[in-house]
Design a protein around this motif. Structure first.
Motif, mmCIF file in Angstrom:
data_model
loop_
_atom_site.group_PDB
_atom_site.id
_atom_site.type_symbol
_atom_site.label_atom_id
_atom_site.label_comp_id
_atom_site.label_asym_id
_atom_site.label_seq_id
_atom_site.Cartn_x
_atom_site.Cartn_y
_atom_site.Cartn_z
ATOM 1 N N TRP A 1 55.699 45.108 29.430
ATOM 2 C CA TRP A 1 54.818 45.260 28.682
ATOM 3 C C TRP A 1 55.428 45.940 27.818
ATOM 4 C CZ3 TRP A 1 54.258 50.678 26.674
ATOM 5 C CH2 TRP A 1 52.704 50.635 26.685
ATOM 6 N N ILE A 2 54.952 45.701 26.629
ATOM 7 C CA ILE A 2 55.954 45.691 24.924
ATOM 8 C C ILE A 2 55.186 46.647 24.110
ATOM 9 C CG2 ILE A 2 56.342 44.749 22.746
ATOM 10 C CD1 ILE A 2 57.553 41.670 24.969
ATOM 11 N N PRO B 1 60.539 49.803 16.460
ATOM 12 C CA PRO B 1 59.223 49.434 16.602
ATOM 13 C C PRO B 1 58.931 49.305 17.919
ATOM 14 C CG PRO B 1 60.045 48.682 14.777
ATOM 15 C CD PRO B 1 60.962 49.599 14.893
ATOM 16 N N THR B 2 59.622 48.897 18.918
ATOM 17 C CA THR B 2 59.479 47.728 20.304
ATOM 18 C C THR B 2 60.180 49.470 20.692
ATOM 19 O OG1 THR B 2 61.668 46.948 19.914
ATOM 20 C CG2 THR B 2 59.374 45.683 19.643
ATOM 21 N N HIS B 3 60.641 50.276 21.099
ATOM 22 C CA HIS B 3 61.764 51.286 21.859
ATOM 23 C C HIS B 3 61.074 51.492 23.202
ATOM 24 C CE1 HIS B 3 62.597 55.596 22.905
ATOM 25 N NE2 HIS B 3 63.599 54.759 23.009
ATOM 26 N N ASP B 4 59.475 51.979 23.372
ATOM 27 C CA ASP B 4 58.953 52.413 23.984
ATOM 28 C C ASP B 4 58.633 51.211 25.610
ATOM 29 O OD1 ASP B 4 58.426 54.919 24.225
ATOM 30 O OD2 ASP B 4 56.984 54.832 22.521
ATOM 31 N N SER B 5 58.878 50.188 24.927
ATOM 32 C CA SER B 5 58.492 48.360 25.682
ATOM 33 C C SER B 5 59.420 48.580 27.123
ATOM 34 C CB SER B 5 58.986 47.330 25.315
ATOM 35 O OG SER B 5 58.243 47.695 24.267
ATOM 36 N N ILE B 6 58.850 47.724 28.752
ATOM 37 C CA ILE B 6 59.213 48.563 29.700
ATOM 38 C C ILE B 6 59.228 46.555 30.476
ATOM 39 C CG2 ILE B 6 58.931 51.087 29.862
ATOM 40 C CD1 ILE B 6 56.133 49.855 31.786
ATOM 41 N N TYR C 1 50.398 45.148 21.315
ATOM 42 C CA TYR C 1 50.497 45.188 22.673
ATOM 43 C C TYR C 1 50.539 44.168 23.145
ATOM 44 C CZ TYR C 1 48.809 50.620 21.844
ATOM 45 O OH TYR C 1 49.293 51.400 21.062
ATOM 46 N N ILE C 2 51.502 44.168 23.942
ATOM 47 C CA ILE C 2 51.317 42.246 24.606
ATOM 48 C C ILE C 2 52.112 42.675 26.114
ATOM 49 C CG2 ILE C 2 52.737 40.091 24.910
ATOM 50 C CD1 ILE C 2 53.565 41.244 22.114
ATOM 51 N N ASN C 3 51.712 41.815 27.442
ATOM 52 C CA ASN C 3 51.444 41.835 28.493
ATOM 53 C C ASN C 3 51.395 40.753 29.369
ATOM 54 O OD1 ASN C 3 49.227 42.732 28.823
ATOM 55 N ND2 ASN C 3 49.125 42.866 31.104
ATOM 56 N N GLY C 4 52.224 40.959 30.771
ATOM 57 C CA GLY C 4 52.656 39.644 31.340
ATOM 58 C C GLY C 4 53.483 39.030 32.114
ATOM 59 N N THR C 5 53.453 38.867 32.540
ATOM 60 C CA THR C 5 54.267 38.239 34.297
ATOM 61 C C THR C 5 54.957 37.227 34.548
ATOM 62 O OG1 THR C 5 53.237 40.075 36.033
ATOM 63 C CG2 THR C 5 54.670 38.475 36.650
ATOM 64 N N TYR C 6 56.204 36.593 34.715
ATOM 65 C CA TYR C 6 56.775 35.253 34.347
ATOM 66 C C TYR C 6 57.776 34.493 35.276
ATOM 67 C CZ TYR C 6 59.812 36.913 31.473
ATOM 68 O OH TYR C 6 61.176 37.361 30.358
ATOM 69 N N ALA D 1 60.801 47.663 43.109
ATOM 70 C CA ALA D 1 61.824 47.477 41.144
ATOM 71 C C ALA D 1 61.086 47.941 39.576
ATOM 72 C CB ALA D 1 61.672 45.309 40.827
ATOM 73 N N PRO D 2 61.724 48.986 40.015
ATOM 74 C CA PRO D 2 61.613 50.055 39.492
ATOM 75 C C PRO D 2 61.591 49.798 38.130
ATOM 76 C CG PRO D 2 64.036 50.277 39.907
ATOM 77 C CD PRO D 2 63.182 49.671 40.452
ATOM 78 N N PRO D 3 60.577 50.503 36.991
ATOM 79 C CA PRO D 3 60.443 49.584 35.409
ATOM 80 C C PRO D 3 61.250 50.237 34.332
ATOM 81 C CG PRO D 3 58.874 51.614 35.940
ATOM 82 C CD PRO D 3 59.802 51.448 37.240
ATOM 83 N N VAL D 4 62.225 49.270 33.729
ATOM 84 C CA VAL D 4 63.654 49.984 32.533
ATOM 85 C C VAL D 4 62.846 49.534 31.289
ATOM 86 C CG1 VAL D 4 65.662 48.534 32.030
ATOM 87 C CG2 VAL D 4 64.872 47.863 34.904
ATOM 88 N N HIS D 5 63.385 50.520 30.696
ATOM 89 C CA HIS D 5 63.542 50.800 28.957
ATOM 90 C C HIS D 5 63.989 49.868 28.125
ATOM 91 C CE1 HIS D 5 60.932 54.119 30.050
ATOM 92 N NE2 HIS D 5 60.056 53.947 28.758
ATOM 93 N N TRP D 6 63.653 48.828 27.628
ATOM 94 C CA TRP D 6 64.010 48.453 26.743
ATOM 95 C C TRP D 6 63.934 47.940 25.489
ATOM 96 C CZ3 TRP D 6 59.640 44.892 27.424
ATOM 97 C CH2 TRP D 6 60.343 43.589 27.389
ATOM 98 N N ILE D 7 64.774 46.799 24.507
ATOM 99 C CA ILE D 7 64.068 47.791 23.191
ATOM 100 C C ILE D 7 64.338 45.853 22.538
ATOM 101 C CG2 ILE D 7 64.611 47.819 20.814
ATOM 102 C CD1 ILE D 7 66.079 50.387 21.619
ATOM 103 N N PRO D 8 62.829 44.810 23.345
ATOM 104 C CA PRO D 8 63.029 43.468 22.321
ATOM 105 C C PRO D 8 63.142 43.302 21.107
ATOM 106 C CG PRO D 8 60.929 44.836 23.242
ATOM 107 C CD PRO D 8 61.560 45.332 23.379
#
Length: 161
Positions: free
Chosen positions: A52-53, A36-41, A151-156, A12-19
């Motif tokens: 990863w935020i 502010p969150t532009h570089d999140s994936i 910075y915040i990261n996780g899996t759910y 599953a390739p990473p997707v850029h998103w803006i939370p």
């Protein structure tokens, strides 16, 4: 098919998103690539979501007074609550964040919500001093500036395929 070795797992390739980034009274001038969150994936494989935020506070014009919050890419599995690790580099001008200028975070959401409440971890007042969560605001535990980063990261798991 061998159940012990089902074969390769689809990538599953990473997707850029803006939370969405929010707090009471928080304002910023950023949009699109300066939000502010532009570089999140995130990466999603089936019901599994890894994210990863990165929150860059360089475009904040008013930090407000409320607890800082940010959204997950997908709603978590119904009825669940999750805690995710994170940290704040509150003064990058001091160099290496491993030395002394960072705050450890614990980020969580309530059942039915995809919004993470950001908390910093610190010692409580009883003896012995257990570690507990405190609401992360722009002034607690340290004053954030436009140079600060979160910075915040996780899996759910989500219910969305």
């Amino acid at each position: 098919m061998n159940t012990l070795n089902p074969g390769p797992i689809p990538f599953a390739p990473p997707v850029h998103w803006i939370p969405t980034f929010q707090a009471t009274g928080l304002t910023f001038t950023g949009t699109n690539s300066t939000y502010p969150t532009h570089d999140s994936i995130y990466s999603k494989s089936g019901y599994n979501v890894s994210f990863w935020i990165q929150i860059d506070l360089s475009t904040v014009t008013n930090f407000g007074t409320g607890q800082l919050k940010v959204d997950l890419p997908f709603p978590p599995h119904a009825g669940t609550m999750n805690h995710f690790p994170g940290w704040v580099w509150y003064d990058p001008s001091q160099g290496n964040p491993d030395l002394a200028n960072h705050i450890i975070l614990n980020c969580d959401h309530l059942p039915g919500s995809q919004t993470l409440d950001l908390h910093w971890l610190g010692g409580d007042t009883p003896t012995p001093k257990p570690v507990r969560e405190f609401m992360l605001t722009s002034t607690s535990p340290y004053t954030l500036t436009t140079a600060s980063k979160i910075y915040i990261n996780g899996t759910y798991f989500t219910d969305i395929l």
